[in-house]
Design a protein around this motif. Structure first.
Motif, PDB file in Angstrom:
ATOM      1  N   SER A  55       0.531   3.842  -3.209  1.00 15.93           N
ATOM      2  CA  SER A  55      -0.266   5.027  -2.883  1.00 15.93           C
ATOM      3  C   SER A  55       0.486   6.314  -3.192  1.00 15.93           C
TER       4      SER A  55
ATOM      5  N   LEU B 175       0.835  -1.208   0.000  1.00  7.46           N
ATOM      6  CA  LEU B 175       0.000   0.000   0.000  1.00  7.46           C
ATOM      7  C   LEU B 175       0.866   1.252   0.000  1.00  7.46           C
TER       8      LEU B 175
ATOM      9  N   THR C 274      -4.538   6.207  -7.377  1.00  2.00           N
ATOM     10  CA  THR C 274      -3.588   5.253  -6.806  1.00  2.00           C
ATOM     11  C   THR C 274      -4.371   4.093  -6.218  1.00  2.00           C
ATOM     12  N   CYS C 275      -3.650   3.100  -5.772  1.00  2.00           N
ATOM     13  CA  CYS C 275      -4.306   1.927  -5.188  1.00  2.00           C
ATOM     14  C   CYS C 275      -4.950   2.244  -3.848  1.00  2.00           C
ATOM     15  N   ALA C 276      -4.573   3.404  -3.252  1.00  2.00           N
ATOM     16  CA  ALA C 276      -5.170   3.788  -1.980  1.00  2.00           C
ATOM     17  C   ALA C 276      -6.564   4.359  -2.152  1.00  2.00           C
TER      18      ALA C 276
END
Length: 1196
Positions: free
Chosen positions: A881, A877, A892-894
């Motif tokens: 992120s 994470l 982003t993946c966040a």
């Protein structure tokens, strides 16, 4: 100028517009995906490389004088086959010595012996049995029994044998007493055989009268550890090891009466007779069953106009068809049925098909329609009588019984009348006695028979799990040589010994084959004796409860799964595999190369690789041995040993502490089973021998004893004789030195420093597993296992580290990407609880260490780490992120706009924002995206077929029908009770044991009384094919759905093999698995994809895929804004759809016939005994019987 300025402005505006549009369309920051994958992969690689000290381990090996040499596969398999032959020669010689002594003892005893009085022998049922007052029971005898790991972990006495007696054997019979008496003289020979060859398992004389003398002596049920569910000893006379030793192969056609002449109750009796006949057949026989009334037809539609090889699958299907068949009615056309049978037998004999030995027809029915059969016999069988006729009268009148007996007596057969189910199995055995006559009459021919493989008693390994071990039996017949006034040919029985397959596999050390290499053995029928993918359908429950073996006949084409261009077709039957199979059954030497599919983790993962096959015959047996080596790295081996005998150092110093194990099934050094040396673990045994090796006068004893010819005097082995594998022991010590010196040089503080450097990862355990079977681990001090933890420790779970899938996959992956780790997490199918109950799964990361010498490389070890998933997830994470310095990314993946996954090379989720998805197959979460990844050739779909599948049985008592209470059920119970009372007050119903060799004039049969209804139900369940596997968590239930009777005595913990399990049936299953195509993913640029037309709004769903360097992982980033519907994919195996009424069409694969066929003796025609009639019953008893049968039929 003005015009030029005006022209450029629209162009500039268009460019700005295009850039803005492109930015808007950039739903996924593909460049950042590449950067995230790169950073995450490099971080993991650097962390793992430093923490496992893989480079230092590699350098340590190079500091010593090591070599990497190429294996000579043919030379290797030739040497291994010679060792196996030597081992089997010992077994054959032991059995032949028993045979000689048994025939001599029977001849000298004559026909009258007074030694066999009841109680004068050790009856296994009455050993150490005490009365209620604590004194020895009246019939009991006292014998000291001591637990033996070598003999199934049960209590035995190796100075004597004991007699195992089925309950219906009449011990007052003179012939039974005589055989028990003279067979007692075999005890000194049993003892002598065991002293010569301490690897011998159970030895026995199995009498044709139904009892077995078995060495060493044991009680029945056994005193400790065997099975607290033990039932009566089974009737072994229909088992393969008995029947095929006593008779030559046979083609058999069974004719089942389906006419109006046979009533429904007698029709069930006829089916039971057919079933019992089928039980006497084995893989060297061929069979078919026809039903006849006014027409004649095959009982099973899959076996049309053929004789099928009598493998367990064929027998199972013919039995099922027999029990399911309903009477069609009509007049009995026996002449037409016999003509059909003769035609197919003649065709098979003339065209070289079938067994090319004995041929027989068995007629089961009421005997109607037998008027014109003599014309059929004149046409097809007289005067030479190549086909024997056996008749089994079930129902019918006296006239038809006379006709059926005449049919048998004029065609070298036998006739019996069967009145109830208690008679079926014993009367069918006359079939075996008659077929044995030619061999008995020649006297000098004693063919050696090796039975199919079965799951027997517990292993002698120190790491025995109680689940049983693969066994085979080697047997020979023994004949009655006594002169009699009337010509007879009596089979005394069979002698033999059981051979644990583990003892054979010990002679083919896995370290010589290398990682991902393996061996297997094939018999003359193409069936495997052992193979790493052999999974017998049966557990050892039946064996431990009755000693009855349930055989497995799995063809080599069902376990070697070959790569094929068409994945949807059956891939086994390719020309290369068939050529290999043909060469092995013909016992030729050779080699070949094939591409195969290799499945892992219970057919959830798959890989493909090329393998080299080297094979050689095991002379003097029906077997051939194959050694299989992976192409490439599998053709090379590392030679690195440390001299032990003359070493100035104490090598035991390298084996201190509690953080190491050796492979529990490998033979480093071991004492003979006769030794009183006992060890609690393989590690204790190893240290014992290492200590001995350092003392003066040590001898390696690396050559096993050699088998001599039969009549040469064999030397008895010392009780404390031992064997040591010098190469393996010295390789083990070298590996231990490398690890120990590395620990001493770097110190445990290094782990803390690396942990500090990579504080983001929480390591619970690091380990190394080596080529010599050594496993050593270092635990994080903060993660010690609690005492009450139900989860087994890593070292307990992976004591066989060399065989583990993570070891094999790490070595295999090294050829794809040498500088990489293989990551995995425990598999989950979505049925588990969503939370991890405070115990998040651990991530396993492994890397193969290869050693290079003179341009060649070979695997030396596998290093690895166990670390917490949440620490990996946090780091992931953190990486995903943020964006590359100097750039701005909106997603982003966040955030909620993207779903990010890390998948392994088989499509399983290692990391996801939803922790409950960890370990699940990605296709279960989003099958639409997974499909797209397959279409883009990122993953390749590989269909794997499993021809050893297990599917729920529709007759399973857990299906809901087993315990169903019908309104008439209480009446059925009442009827059974009344029937039992009548059995008591009508003693004429009871029968006593029949004499084994009745004269033709004797028309009466006397059998022991048994509860007819109970046995009928048991036979029905057994014959219809209820099979079991171990399934944890299921309660106790018998195959009929009723409760199991509990044996008296104090309760005790049941062994694992006695756990009741769900009934299953064999079936073909298939699974669609997936494997990563690494070459499709360019490290410089992620692969971009997009799902279109997946929602009625017309939106699109883009995704991005990037290979994570230094790993077997990919990063998958998916846009979430478009709500596309997702289908579900599953990698779990499912039953394959049958292409026809048959599970699979009968296969006429090549086979080699047994070398001995004895089907004719010119003087056999002088034997007059050919059958017997029925017992006369009082009319009242017969009427009561019919009424009760009708009542019970209506009630059930």
């Amino acid at each position: 100028m003005a015009l030029g300025t005006m022209t450029r402005r629209p162009l500039l505006l268009l460019a700005l517009l295009a850039a803005a549009l492109a930015n808007q369309l950039e739903d996924i920051p593909h460049n950042e995906v590449k950067n995230w994958a790169l950073k995450f992969g490099v971080d993991l690689w650097e962390f793992g490389r430093h923490f496992t000290k893989m480079n230092q381990i590699q350098n340590k090996y190079h500091e010593y004088n090591v070599e990497v040499i190429r294996k000579d596969g043919l030379l290797l398999v030739r040497e291994l086959a010679a060792e196996v032959k030597n081992h089997m020669d010992f077994k054959i010689n032991a059995v032949m010595r028993i045979m000689d002594s048994a025939e001599a003892a029977a001849l000298s005893a004559g026909s009258s012996s007074t030694d066999g009085l009841p109680g004068s022998y050790y009856d296994a049922r009455w050993l150490n049995v005490h009365a209620d007052d604590g004194t020895l029971a009246a019939r009991a005898r006292r014998l000291l029994l001591s637990p033996s790991r070598h003999f199934d972990h049960i209590a035995v006495n190796t100075s004597y044998s004991a007699v195992l007696m089925p309950p219906y054997i009449n011990t007052d019979d003179v012939e039974v007493q005589n055989q028990i008496a003279w067979s007692e003289h075999l005890d000194p020979l049993f003892v002598n055989n065991y002293e010569i060859d301490p690897t011998l398992s159970w030895q026995y004389y199995a009498s044709s009268s139904g009892f077995m003398r078995r060495y060493p002596a044991m009680s029945w049920p056994p005193e400790d550890g065997y099975s607290h569910h033990a039932r009566d000893f089974y009737d072994f006379r229909s088992s393969n090891w008995f029947v095929e030793a006593a008779t030559s192969p046979k083609d058999l056609v069974i004719l089942l009466d389906d006419s109006d002449d046979i009533s429904s109750s007698y029709h069930r009796l006829a089916k039971a007779t057919v079933s019992a006949l089928l039980d006497t057949l084995g893989p060297n026989d061929f069979v078919n069953v026809y039903r006849y009334s006014d027409t004649v037809s095959e009982l099973h539609p899959c076996y049309t106009k053929i004789l099928a090889q009598a493998v367990p699958e064929t027998i199972r299907e013919l039995k099922s068809a027999a029990w399911a068949a309903e009477a069609s009615g009509g007049a009995a056309n026996l002449t037409g049925a016999l003509t059909t049978a003769f035609e197919i037998l003649h065709r098979y004999n003339r065209t070289g098909q079938g067994c090319q030995c004995n041929q027989a027809i068995a007629v089961v029915g009421a005997g109607g329609g037998a008027g014109g059969v003599k014309a059929v016999f004149r046409t097809w069988n007289w005067p030479h009588m190549p086909v024997r006729i056996f008749t089994y009268r079930v129902g019918g009148d006296a006239a038809s019984g006379h006709n059926m007996k005449d049919m048998a007596c004029t065609n070298k057969g036998f006739h019996v009348t069967i009145n109830d189910h208690g008679e079926v199995r014993r009367k069918v055995l006359h079939f075996v006695e008659v077929l044995a006559r030619p061999m008995v009459m020649y006297q000098t021919i004693h063919p050696v028979h090796w039975s199919p493989v079965y799951v027997g008693g517990r292993s002698s390994s120190l790491d025995d799990d109680g689940m049983g071990q693969l066994m085979t039996s080697v047997t020979v017949p023994i004949f009655d040589r006594r002169n009699r006034t009337q010509r007879e040919a009596n089979l005394l029985g069979v002698v033999g010994t059981d051979v644990p397959v583990d003892q054979i596999k010990k002679l083919v050390p896995p370290y010589k084959l290398g990682v991902n290499g393996y061996s297997f053995m094939v018999d003359n029928n193409g069936h495997v004796l052992y193979h790493p993918d052999l999974r017998p359908l049966h557990t050892n429950e039946e064996y431990t409860e009755t000693l009855r073996p349930l055989y497995s006949s799995v063809d080599i084409t069902d376990v070697e799964l070959l790569v094929d261009s068409d994945e949807n077709s059956r891939v086994n039957l390719t020309s290369l595999l068939l050529d290999l199979r043909h060469d092995m059954i013909e016992q030729r030497e050779g080699e070949t190369e094939m591409g195969v599919k290799v499945q892992y983790e219970g057919m959830r993962r798959v890989a493909t690789r090329r393998q080299r096959y080297f094979y050689s015959p095991v002379d003097g047996t029906p077997y051939s041995l194959a050694a299989v080596l992976p192409d490439g790295y599998g053709m090379y081996e590392l030679q690195a040993e440390q001299e032990i005998k003359h070493s100035p150092i104490n090598v035991t110093e390298y084996f201190k502490g509690e953080n190491w194990k050796v492979h529990p099934e490998w033979v480093y050094c071991e004492y003979a089973s006769t030794s009183e040396q006992a060890f609690s673990s393989p590690e204790e045994q190893l240290v014992h021998f290492l200590t001995r090796a350092g003392r003066p006068g040590w001898k390696w004893m690396s050559l096993r004893p050699r088998a001599l010819t039969l009549h040469n005097a064999h030397k008895k082995q010392d009780r404390d004789s031992y064997y040591c594998d010098k190469t393996l022991m010295q390789s083990l010590v070298r590996d231990a030195m490398v690890i120990k010196e590395l620990d001493a040089h770097t110190g445990h503080a290094s782990h803390h420093s690396q942990q500090g450097r990579f504080h983001k990862f929480v390591v619970t355990l690091s380990f190394i597993a080596t080529r010599s079977g050594l496993l050593k681990w270092t635990e994080n001090i903060n993660t010690s296992r609690s005492a009450d933890s139900s989860e087994p420790h890593f070292s307990e779970k992976y004591a066989r580290a060399y065989d583990s899938e993570w070891y094999r996959r790490a070595v295999e992956h090294h050829s794809i990407e040498p500088e990489s780790f293989v990551f995995s997490v425990p598999f989950r199918d979505g049925s588990e609880p969503e939370d991890f109950s405070g115990k998040p799964p651990l991530v396993l990361a492994t890397h193969a260490v290869f050693v290079e010498s003179r341009g060649h490389r070979a695997p030396a070890a596998v290093v690895g780490l166990h670390f917490q998933l949440d620490s990996l997830a946090k780091h992931f994470l953190n990486v995903t992120s943020t964006c590359t310095a100097g750039s701005i990314c909106k997603k982003t993946c966040a955030g909620d706009e993207l779903d990010c996954y890390i998948l392994d090379d088989n499509g399983f989720i290692i990391l996801s924002e939803d922790a409950s998805q960890t370990g699940r197959f990605f296709g279960q979460v989003d099958g639409t995206i997974m499909d797209s990844l397959v279409q883009d050739r990122i993953y390749k779909k590989v269909t794997v077929h499993d021809h050893q599948g297990r599917c729920p049985d529709s007759r399973n008592p857990f299906s809901g029908h087993g315990n169903k209470l019908t309104p008439m059920k209480p009446l059925s119970w009442l009827g059974g009770y009344v029937a039992n009372l009548l059995a008591v007050w009508y003693p004429l119903w009871e029968t006593v044991q029949a004499r084994p060799h009745a004269h033709p004039e004797e028309e009466l049969d006397y059998e022991d009384y048994e509860n007819e209804e109970m046995e009928h139900e048991d036979d029905m369940d057994r014959d219809r094919g209820t099979y079991e596997i171990i399934i944890d968590g299921l309660g106790a239930a018998d195959p009929a759905g009723g409760a199991q009777p509990v044996s008296p005595g104090p309760p005790r913990e049941p062994p694992r093999e006695a756990a009741r399990s769900a009934a299953v049936r064999p079936c073909d299953t298939s699974a669609e698995l997936f494997t990563l195509q690494s070459t499709r993913l360019n490290a410089a640029q992620p692969l971009k994809g997009k799902l279109t037309n997946c929602h009625n709004s017309g939106c699109e769903r883009p995704f991005s895929v990037q290979k994570i360097p230094h790993s077997n992982l990919i990063l998958l980033v998916v846009d979430t804004l478009c709500p596309c519907g997702a289908k579900r994919l599953d990698v779990r195996a499912r039953e394959a759809t049958a292409r026809s009424a048959c599970r699979r069409p009968p296969r006429a694969l090549p086979r080699r016939r047994p070398p001995v066929c004895v089907s004719y003796h010119p003087e056999e025609i002088e034997i007059l005994s050919c059958g017997r009639g029925a017992i006369a019953r009082p009319l009242t008893a017969m009427f009561a019987t019919l009424v009760l049968r009708l009542f019970l039929t209506l009630a059930t």
